[in-house]
Design an enzyme around this catalytic site. Structure first.
Site, PDB file in Angstrom:
ATOM      1  N   GLY A  96       0.871  -1.067   0.126  1.00 29.82           N
ATOM      2  CA  GLY A  96      -0.094   0.066   0.117  1.00 29.82           C
ATOM      3  C   GLY A  96       0.766   1.232   0.108  1.00 29.82           C
ATOM      4  N   GLU A 102       4.979   2.977   8.497  1.00 28.19           N
ATOM      5  CA  GLU A 102       4.753   1.677   9.247  1.00 28.19           C
ATOM      6  C   GLU A 102       5.957   0.880  10.097  1.00 28.19           C
ATOM      7  OE1 GLU A 102       1.187   0.079   6.255  1.00 28.19           O
ATOM      8  OE2 GLU A 102       3.292  -0.611   5.705  1.00 28.19           O
ATOM      9  N   LYS A 120      -2.207 -14.675   3.301  1.00 31.62           N
ATOM     10  CA  LYS A 120      -0.879 -13.872   3.435  1.00 31.62           C
ATOM     11  C   LYS A 120       0.253 -14.936   4.174  1.00 31.62           C
ATOM     12  CE  LYS A 120      -2.662 -10.456   1.710  1.00 31.62           C
ATOM     13  NZ  LYS A 120      -3.176  -8.985   2.334  1.00 31.62           N
TER      14      LYS A 120
END
Length: 223
Positions: A96, A102, A120
């Protein structure tokens, strides 16, 4: 059954009154933020630090009070998604485009919780291309240095233009499927002048929340 909702909402159970919470970016942690917004309306007192402009807008919309790093001493819990999670709970993140913020927030948190649907979860990192954030100045040269590590960088674009992160940087998405030592690659990438950060999150996650084969929520702790 909405797998992302099940996993995302479970993470909200780790948040207690008075906590400073790192708010991740992505389609699974979206449900964590929505749930936390509901809990705030019901009386939960927390402060959030978002990992992206998109998350900041969502948090404001659902009523989560936000703070800056200037106003706090530490982050109690950071909750975020991942593009891949391996058996060691190491991650690839950045699909993203928010990998730098992050990683800053995950590193600052006392506990880092990852929400990830079963698709995932992988045995080995590298099926998903590794995002590498670089400054625009000299990006062509930086690309050549990245290539020398044996990975193939592809310049990320959006609607025909260079993709820009919230920090104004570019991203190269790199094929790392042949890499056996992700920790070593993480260090080598970040030593290249012009590379700001990469999406390998090694030895950072404390708990991964996912689903088992019967779609029950499971907590996977660091071995």
């Amino acid at each position: 059954m909405n797998e992302k909702k099940l996993v995302g909402e479970k993470a909200a159970e780790f948040i207690k009154d008075g906590m400073v919470v790192g708010l991740g970016t992505g389609s699974t942690v979206y449900y964590t933020i929505i749930k936390l917004g509901q809990l705030v309306k019901e009386g939960l007192t927390i402060q959030g630090i978002p990992t992206s402009v998109r998350t900041e807008e969502l948090a404001k919309k659902v009523g989560i009070p936000l703070v800056s790093f200037k106003e706090i001493g530490q982050i109690d819990v950071a909750i975020d998604g991942a593009d891949e999670v391996d058996s060691n709970l190491d991650l690839i993140k950045g699909g993203g485009g928010a990998l730098l913020r992050e990683k800053i927030i995950a590193n600052a948190a006392k506990q880092f919780i990852v929400v990830a649907t079963p698709n995932k979860m992988v045995k080995k990192l590298g099926g998903f291309q590794l995002p590498v954030e670089v400054v625009p100045f000299g990006a062509e040269l930086t690309e050549k240095h990245i290539s020398k590590l044996g990975i193939d960088p592809i310049f990320r674009q959006f609607e025909g233009n260079p993709y820009r992160t919230d920090n104004g940087n570019y991203i190269f998405d790199c094929d790392i499927s042949g890499i056996l030592q992700p920790k070593e690659l993480e260090e080598k990438l970040n030593m290249i002048p012009g590379v700001v950060e990469n999406g390998l999150f090694i030895n950072m996650s404390d708990i991964v929340i996912s689903l088992d084969h019967e779609k029950n929520v499971v907590l996977i702790n660091k071995r």
